[in-house]
Motif scaffolding. Structure first.
Motif, PDB file in Angstrom:
ATOM      1  N   GLY A  71       3.962 -56.728  29.733  1.00 34.48           N
ATOM      2  CA  GLY A  71       3.630 -57.352  28.238  1.00 34.48           C
ATOM      3  C   GLY A  71       2.954 -58.723  28.596  1.00 34.48           C
ATOM      4  O   GLY A  71       1.887 -59.048  27.796  1.00 34.48           O
ATOM      5  N   PRO A  72       3.581 -59.612  29.152  1.00 37.48           N
ATOM      6  CA  PRO A  72       3.050 -60.700  29.305  1.00 37.48           C
ATOM      7  C   PRO A  72       1.685 -60.994  29.836  1.00 37.48           C
ATOM      8  O   PRO A  72       0.741 -61.774  29.248  1.00 37.48           O
ATOM      9  N   TYR A  73       1.094 -60.172  30.733  1.00 41.71           N
ATOM     10  CA  TYR A  73      -0.086 -59.991  31.079  1.00 41.71           C
ATOM     11  C   TYR A  73      -0.900 -59.237  30.159  1.00 41.71           C
ATOM     12  O   TYR A  73      -2.100 -60.224  29.979  1.00 41.71           O
ATOM     13  N   ARG A  74      -0.513 -58.478  29.414  1.00 42.48           N
ATOM     14  CA  ARG A  74      -1.561 -57.964  28.110  1.00 42.48           C
ATOM     15  C   ARG A  74      -1.620 -59.314  27.234  1.00 42.48           C
ATOM     16  O   ARG A  74      -2.787 -59.226  26.643  1.00 42.48           O
ATOM     17  N   GLU A  75      -0.468 -59.745  26.893  1.00 42.25           N
ATOM     18  CA  GLU A  75      -0.789 -60.875  25.921  1.00 42.25           C
ATOM     19  C   GLU A  75      -1.578 -61.956  26.671  1.00 42.25           C
ATOM     20  O   GLU A  75      -2.602 -62.377  25.746  1.00 42.25           O
ATOM     21  N   PHE A  76      -1.540 -62.471  27.701  1.00 38.82           N
ATOM     22  CA  PHE A  76      -2.636 -63.472  28.548  1.00 38.82           C
ATOM     23  C   PHE A  76      -4.038 -62.835  28.261  1.00 38.82           C
ATOM     24  O   PHE A  76      -4.825 -63.613  27.917  1.00 38.82           O
ATOM     25  N   SER A  79      -5.138 -62.958  24.642  1.00 35.85           N
ATOM     26  CA  SER A  79      -5.395 -64.229  24.270  1.00 35.85           C
ATOM     27  C   SER A  79      -6.903 -64.994  24.981  1.00 35.85           C
ATOM     28  O   SER A  79      -7.505 -65.620  24.548  1.00 35.85           O
TER      29      SER A  79
END
Length: 132
Positions: A71-76, A79
């Motif tokens: 999830g953090p990678y997809r969010e980054f 963005s």
């Protein structure tokens, strides 16, 4: 400077203290003559390469996809792609330059030919990019 010398020598002394004692002389049975060279022979290198290639799987390695799919990678990634400057002639040239204005009680938005002044403002302010 005088403190660093004992600290640097400390771990080596500890390793030496734990090492088993070396035999003083090798027995005659184990002292068979061996020829050691600095470089292995070409046949030994070929055999090692063949053994390594035989251990590798025939097909490509399966990609697990867990390292960069969280999830953090997809969010980054989302963005990062949203922060990119759009091309000035592209469909979203006014992405970072609003094509309208607001007053205390009213919001005015413009599109089509009425948005041309805001497009010019986006170019002048550097909100879109010409080189892509």
């Amino acid at each position: 400077m005088t403190i660093l010398v004992p600290l640097a020598a400390g771990p080596a002394l500890l390793v030496h203290a734990d090492a088993p004692p070396a035999p003083l002389a090798a027995p005659a049975e184990q002292a068979a003559p061996r020829s050691f060279s600095a470089r292995p022979s070409d046949e030994a290198i070929r055999a090692a390469v063949r053994a390594t290639l035989d251990e590798m799987p025939a097909g490509p390695l399966p990609a697990s996809g867990t390292a960069l799919s969280g999830g953090p990678y997809r969010e980054f990634a989302r963005s990062f792609s949203e922060a990119a400057k759009p091309h000035c002639m592209g469909p979203n040239a006014l992405k970072h330059q609003p094509s309208g204005f607001s007053t205390k009680n009213w919001n005015f938005g413009f599109g089509g030919l009425a948005a041309l002044p805001f497009w010019g403002a986006a170019i002048a302010r550097g909100k879109c990019s010409w080189n892509r």
